[in-house]
Design an enzyme around this catalytic site. Sequence first.
Site, PDB file in Angstrom:
ATOM      1  CG  HIS A 154     -51.031 -29.868 -89.590  1.00 15.65           C
ATOM      2  ND1 HIS A 154     -51.455 -28.739 -88.948  1.00 15.65           N
ATOM      3  CD2 HIS A 154     -51.394 -30.905 -88.794  1.00 15.65           C
ATOM      4  CE1 HIS A 154     -52.027 -29.057 -87.800  1.00 15.65           C
ATOM      5  NE2 HIS A 154     -52.011 -30.371 -87.693  1.00 15.65           N
TER       6      HIS A 154
HETATM    7  C1  BDR Z   1     -47.079 -31.579 -87.884  1.00 15.70           C
HETATM    8  O1  BDR Z   1     -46.818 -32.496 -86.834  1.00 15.70           O
HETATM    9  C2  BDR Z   1     -47.105 -33.795 -87.237  1.00 15.70           C
HETATM   10  O2  BDR Z   1     -47.798 -34.486 -86.225  1.00 15.70           O
HETATM   11  C3  BDR Z   1     -47.890 -33.702 -88.511  1.00 15.70           C
HETATM   12  O3  BDR Z   1     -47.616 -34.801 -89.364  1.00 15.70           O
HETATM   13  C4  BDR Z   1     -47.434 -32.403 -89.105  1.00 15.70           C
HETATM   14  O4  BDR Z   1     -46.294 -32.584 -89.913  1.00 15.70           O
HETATM   15  C5  BDR Z   1     -48.165 -30.621 -87.429  1.00 15.70           C
HETATM   16  O5  BDR Z   1     -47.756 -29.924 -86.294  1.00 15.70           O
END
Ligand code: BDR
Length: 310
Positions: free
Chosen positions: A238
């Site tokens: 992400h």
């Molecule tokens: C987001 O949540 C975290 O676990 C990841 O690093 C990312 O920023 C995705 O939902």
Amino acid sequence: MKNIPIIVDTDPGIDDFFAIMLANSHDQFDIKAITTVAGNQVLEKTTENALKIAELFKMKARIAKGAEGPINCELRTAGNIHGNNGLGDVMLPDTTRKLDKDYAWDVIYQEAVKSEGKLQLIAIGPLTNVAIALLKYSDLHKYIDKIVIMGGSTESGNRDAYGEFNIWVDPIAADIVFKSGIPLTMVGLNVTMKAGIIPQQLDELLSVTCKFDTQIRQLFTFLQKSYAQVGYSFIAIHDALAIAYVMQQEVLKCKPYYVAVETRGRHSRGRTVVDLDRSHKTKALNAHVAIDVDKEMFIKILKDMLKYYN
Ligand code: BDR
Ligand code: CA
């Protein structure tokens, strides 16, 4: 030429690792600071990870510690996805690097003022530090060019039906940031999941020679196992997509919308309520919302990143 001042506010985090790695590979970014927040793991661990990542990539940026937990609720972490140390239990080399003497929110303000309004703040963890900075410095909005957030979703969430982790952990902070009036881009799950990397693409990435091969393979392997446990055959990194967007805007298609954050919902805590039909004629369009992604372009950006570290 390093002419784009940025700060990455982060909770490393496996995908945060790749986001920082990507930011560091871009020749136009002048990374002023990495500011840490509790999220994927507790603050002590996310901060240690940030220091080690900065050491690994020989970064000059200030590393500043931020909030230990959300503004008005208990911290909930994501060890199930990112492991006990936050980095898939991968051991990065130790570092003697020291933390900045100032806190994250002060560093954000100082660097924003110094940038004379050009600072781009890329927030890839819960928005606690950014909200504290806005609450503490009422003129901060004047000095920030834009905030790019990895968080939220126009569709479903990943912590519950609608809650995306970063917003769900600290919805009050997110509400403050979305109401700040600063130009915002929301890079949500609706695009980061669509950009998910399937095994064949992962093999392609792993075939690129890079001097951090061992760590990268371990991080990806851990993430694959975590994702498999929650039923996915691909992995999403992400946070790297938010960085990729600041590097190359064409990787995402964005449209302006009014976005509200559900701070108290019984069933939809942390939901980013995106007014896709623009039914609120009187509400300002407060965010550019990513609605589509050019996945091939994203994979190419990641390949080029790995080549940079060859
Ligand atoms: C987001 O949540 C975290 O676990 C990841 O690093 C990312 O920023 C995705 O939902
Ligand atoms: Ca993150």
